[in-house]
Design an enzyme around this catalytic site. Structure first.
Site, short mmCIF file in Angstrom:
data_model
loop_
_atom_site.label_atom_id
_atom_site.label_comp_id
_atom_site.label_asym_id
_atom_site.label_seq_id
_atom_site.Cartn_x
_atom_site.Cartn_y
_atom_site.Cartn_z
N GLY A 1 -3.37 3.67 -2.47
CA GLY A 1 -3.16 2.73 -3.45
C GLY A 1 -2.86 1.42 -2.88
O GLY A 1 -2.11 1.32 -2.06
N ALA B 1 0.99 -1.25 0.12
CA ALA B 1 0.02 0.04 -0.01
C ALA B 1 0.78 1.29 -0.09
O ALA B 1 2.08 1.11 0.39
CB ALA B 1 -0.88 -0.02 1.31
N ASP B 2 0.30 2.14 -0.64
CA ASP B 2 0.88 3.72 -0.36
C ASP B 2 -0.20 4.70 -0.24
O ASP B 2 -1.33 4.61 -0.56
CB ASP B 2 1.95 4.01 -1.50
CG ASP B 2 2.73 4.94 -1.04
OD1 ASP B 2 3.41 5.28 -0.37
OD2 ASP B 2 2.37 6.26 -1.96
N GLN B 3 -0.13 5.70 0.46
CA GLN B 3 -0.82 7.08 0.60
C GLN B 3 -0.30 8.15 0.46
O GLN B 3 1.23 8.53 1.02
CB GLN B 3 -1.45 6.80 2.09
CG GLN B 3 -2.70 7.62 2.51
CD GLN B 3 -3.22 7.72 3.79
OE1 GLN B 3 -2.31 7.87 4.66
NE2 GLN B 3 -4.42 7.34 3.95
#
Length: 250
Positions: free
Chosen positions: A126, A87-89
């Site tokens: 994401g 994940a990434d934010q």
């Protein structure tokens, strides 16, 4: 076989984030179990840039998955998970994407800006699920909107002194009790604000399980599949995501 499919699929979280680990542990749908090990991908996130924040978070998550696929390739099959979850934010404020703060000064500026200007934090996450057996990749984006009241100086200073927000995109930890009185309305999941949208995670994992059950044909190599989720090639991701020396939680 039906017997093999009945065994829960082991999901490895590609992150050292304690927040994401706690969220995903409670959110896995039936048919999945959290792998005992967490691995943090050694990539330079800031080397991966996109104009669209939604495209950027998926590209970074895909790069994490591609890197970890390479790391895990050398392990015996019984020591690898079935699925990788990366994940990434970023936090979009007034049209500008914010990542982790570079220092305490920027952290305080960002933290207080939401309430000061009356503009919310658009928490853009994401996710990429990568099936290491089939090579198939599944990706998606979730956006939750968090409004704020003005955070007083003494509260901002106390939060920075605790240290956790220095490792968080947008410079806030929504679940911190010190910040709770200054949170306004929220649109979307609290878990999405925290960087691990539960509904999206469940949908991607269930899709991977469904595809396993309905197709025995191998897909493209896993690193290429993860890259495709971000709209780029595995080679391009490898070039962009040169390992960095940072040890920030990812």
């Amino acid at each position: 076989t039906a017997t093999a499919m009945a065994a829960p699929l082991a999901v490895m979280l590609g992150s050292s984030s304690k927040w994401r680990a706690a969220l995903i542990r409670d959110a896995l749908p039936a048919g999945f179990q959290l792998h005992a090990e967490q691995l943090s991908p050694d990539i330079d996130e800031k080397a991966i840039r996109r104009e669209d924040p939604a495209e950027m978070v998926v590209a970074i998550a895909a790069a994490k998955a591609a890197r970890l696929q390479q790391v895990l390739a050398d392990r015996p099959a019984d020591q690898r998970p079935d699925l990788l979850l990366c994940a990434d934010q970023v936090i979009v404020f007034d049209g500008v994407a914010r990542e982790k703060p570079v220092d305490a000064v920027q952290c305080k500026e960002h933290l207080q800006s939401y309430g000061l200007h009356g503009k919310p934090a658009e928490c853009t996450s994401g996710l990429v699920v990568l099936d290491l057996a089939t090579g198939k990749s599944y990706s998606g984006v979730d956006v939750a909107v968090q409004h704020f009241k003005l955070v007083p100086n003494e509260v901002a200073d106390a939060l920075i002194a605790k240290g956790d927000i220095m490792y968080c995109a947008g410079s806030f930890v929504a679940e911190d009790p010190l910040l709770a009185p200054y949170l306004g309305e929220r649109e979307g999941e609290i878990e999405s604000v925290q960087g691990m949208p539960v509904a999206l995670t469940g949908r991607l994992l269930v899709q991977a399980l469904h595809d396993r059950a309905n197709s025995a044909a191998p897909a493209a190599p896993a690193a290429a599949a993860a890259a495709a989720a971000a709209g780029t090639s595995a080679a391009a991701l490898a070039d962009e995501a040169v390992p960095s020396a940072r040890d920030d939680p990812t």
